[in-house]
Design an enzyme around this catalytic site. Structure first.
Site, PDB file in Angstrom:
ATOM      1  N   ARG A  55       0.813  -1.212   0.000  1.00 21.31           N
ATOM      2  CA  ARG A  55       0.000   0.000   0.000  1.00 21.31           C
ATOM      3  C   ARG A  55       0.850   1.266   0.000  1.00 21.31           C
ATOM      4  O   ARG A  55       0.382   2.341  -0.397  1.00 21.31           O
ATOM      5  CB  ARG A  55      -0.936  -0.015   1.226  1.00 21.31           C
ATOM      6  CG  ARG A  55      -1.885   1.147   1.281  1.00 21.31           C
ATOM      7  CD  ARG A  55      -3.074   0.893   2.198  1.00 21.31           C
ATOM      8  NE  ARG A  55      -2.704   0.381   3.498  1.00 21.31           N
ATOM      9  CZ  ARG A  55      -2.223   1.124   4.492  1.00 21.31           C
ATOM     10  NH1 ARG A  55      -2.026   2.422   4.309  1.00 21.31           N
ATOM     11  NH2 ARG A  55      -1.946   0.576   5.652  1.00 21.31           N
ATOM     12  N   TYR A 108     -14.579  24.238  -5.546  1.00 15.54           N
ATOM     13  CA  TYR A 108     -15.235  23.061  -6.118  1.00 15.54           C
ATOM     14  C   TYR A 108     -16.327  22.570  -5.164  1.00 15.54           C
ATOM     15  O   TYR A 108     -16.101  22.447  -3.954  1.00 15.54           O
ATOM     16  CB  TYR A 108     -14.142  22.009  -6.302  1.00 15.54           C
ATOM     17  CG  TYR A 108     -14.490  20.657  -6.822  1.00 15.54           C
ATOM     18  CD1 TYR A 108     -15.231  20.478  -7.977  1.00 15.54           C
ATOM     19  CD2 TYR A 108     -13.993  19.523  -6.170  1.00 15.54           C
ATOM     20  CE1 TYR A 108     -15.494  19.210  -8.461  1.00 15.54           C
ATOM     21  CE2 TYR A 108     -14.236  18.252  -6.648  1.00 15.54           C
ATOM     22  CZ  TYR A 108     -15.000  18.099  -7.790  1.00 15.54           C
ATOM     23  OH  TYR A 108     -15.247  16.844  -8.264  1.00 15.54           O
ATOM     24  N   ASP A 181      -5.614  24.714  -4.930  1.00 17.95           N
ATOM     25  CA  ASP A 181      -6.091  23.724  -5.893  1.00 17.95           C
ATOM     26  C   ASP A 181      -5.687  24.238  -7.274  1.00 17.95           C
ATOM     27  O   ASP A 181      -6.244  25.209  -7.776  1.00 17.95           O
ATOM     28  CB  ASP A 181      -7.614  23.568  -5.777  1.00 17.95           C
ATOM     29  CG  ASP A 181      -8.160  22.505  -6.722  1.00 17.95           C
ATOM     30  OD1 ASP A 181      -7.505  22.194  -7.730  1.00 17.95           O
ATOM     31  OD2 ASP A 181      -9.253  21.990  -6.464  1.00 17.95           O
ATOM     32  N   LYS A 206      -8.035  15.031 -14.181  1.00 11.35           N
ATOM     33  CA  LYS A 206      -8.348  15.956 -15.268  1.00 11.35           C
ATOM     34  C   LYS A 206      -7.253  15.919 -16.342  1.00 11.35           C
ATOM     35  O   LYS A 206      -7.186  14.988 -17.124  1.00 11.35           O
ATOM     36  CB  LYS A 206      -8.540  17.352 -14.702  1.00 11.35           C
ATOM     37  CG  LYS A 206      -9.530  17.470 -13.539  1.00 11.35           C
ATOM     38  CD  LYS A 206     -10.942  17.084 -13.910  1.00 11.35           C
ATOM     39  CE  LYS A 206     -11.988  17.552 -12.934  1.00 11.35           C
ATOM     40  NZ  LYS A 206     -12.068  16.808 -11.677  1.00 11.35           N
TER      41      LYS A 206
END
Length: 392
Positions: A55, A108, A181, A206
């Site tokens: 992980r 957002y 961001d 994105k």
């Protein structure tokens, strides 16, 4: 080496393991594994100096982190299973009960939902600020409890910009963390850490992914203490990304400059055309001269992406829907940054804001993909004609 003795059940378990050497390819190997085999018993709990569990990341994840650190000019980058997870994970890694966070009102929508529910439930106060509030007023008016200022510049619906560098400078002088961001800038068009920001976030989903088929986010920092806090946060929350997704994300990163150049060029062409349409009240694209915040964009950015908005002349929702339904090349869907063009109406999301600017008419956001811009303009022309007929 496969075992030379033992029954079939044992031989099948022990054969076909990791080869001692791997062929050198242009991309990293994709390793799949939760268990990491260690060389001796003393190494089992030596997780401070070596990898002890899958992980934590394997070859493809480490390669992507290294490449993103180069892109962001960062000392460390952490990976998250989505862009929203990057933002929420970064906040949880550094905030504590009793802290206050200042958040741009243009943030957002899922970020706002997290702030209004999870952060408040954990005793972290949230205050939204006008995205165009001067930096001196914003930071000067911050209470002693403010631990962080969260910016999104440009805002991903209405494209207001903050003077990120000035906010970061003033915040640092007061011991307040600055977080940006930077999904619009994708770490390529704009580099927040170079402008004094403490943590730079991206929804890699994105533009870095670029094909609308992978979820991932990243947080980049320079301060070793922040790098460690972000890494600890990932460990404590148990998040991980797969080797396959990391490999695809790294593949997208290789072509990011080429794709962004096309997105940006086509976006400017479509925005300039829209600015001259009688059905359009205002274009909101910071790279277009005369648009709001163009001076900030010119000062700080190396280019533009394909995401912007435009306000229509006043008209009813039924006319907006008719415009959108007329489009054939623009898909109607959320997200952006992929090869395809998209359109969404914004007014439903704008209702949640504290500061509600008057755009004059309905606001529509476009993502300009990699199609021929003349074809996209023709598609929009048909939609605008339908809107004009129904809004009249």
């Amino acid at each position: 080496m496969p075992p030379t003795n033992g029954r079939d059940e044992t031989r099948l378990i022990r054969s076909g393991g990791t080869p001692q050497t791997l062929a050198r390819t242009v991309g990293p190997p994709i390793q799949k594994g939760s268990t990491v085999l260690l060389p001796d018993a003393a190494s089992l709990y030596d997780d401070a100096s070596q990898l002890t569990y899958g992980r934590q990341g394997l070859s493809a994840q480490f390669a992507l982190q290294a490449a993103l650190a180069e892109l962001e000019n960062a000392k460390g980058v952490t990976l998250y299973p989505s862009g929203l997870a990057a933002l929420t994970g970064a906040l949880l890694a550094v905030l504590k009960t009793g802290d206050e966070v200042l958040v741009t009102d243009a943030v957002y929508k899922p970020t706002r939902r997290f702030c209004d529910s999870v952060l408040k439930r954990f005793g972290i106060a949230v205050r939204y600020f006008d995205p165009r509030q001067p930096a001196e007023e914003l930071v000067g008016g911050a209470s002693d409890a403010v631990r962080m200022i969260l910016m999104e510049s440009p805002g991903s619906l209405s494209f207001e910009m903050q003077d990120v560098a000035r906010v970061a400078e003033l915040a640092r002088a007061r011991g307040i963390l600055s977080v940006a961001d930077n999904t619009w800038g994708a770490g390529y068009l704009y580099k927040p850490l170079d402008h004094g920001v403490d943590i730079a976030l991206q929804a890699l989903t994105k533009y870095v992914g670029g094909h609308s088929d992978i979820f991932m986010g990243s947080a980049a920092a320079r301060d070793p203490k922040l790098v460690q806090a972000l890494e600890d946060g990932i460990t404590h929350l148990g998040w991980a990304v797969t080797g396959e997704d990391a490999y695809q994300m790294l593949r997208g990163l290789r072509t990011l400059p080429t794709r962004l150049a096309r997105h940006g060029e086509s976006g400017l062409a479509v925005a300039a055309w829209l600015a001259g349409r009688p059905q359009v009240a205002q274009v909101y694209h910071p790279a277009v001269p005369g648009c709001p915040d163009h001076e900030l964009w010119t000062r700080d950015y190396a280019g533009a992406c394909g995401l912007f908005a435009f306000a229509l002349q006043p008209g009813p929702e039924v006319a907006v829907n008719a415009l959108l339904d007329e489009l054939t090349l623009f898909g109607l869907g959320f997200s952006w940054g992929g090869f395809e063009s998209l359109a969404v109406p914004c007014d439903h999301q704008l209702k949640t804001r504290k500061f509600k600017p008057d755009y004059g008419g309905p606001l529509i956001r476009l993502h300009i993909g990699l199609e021929n811009p003349d074809d996209l303009i023709a598609d929009l022309q048909r939609g605008l004609e339908v809107y004009g007929a129904q809004a009249a």
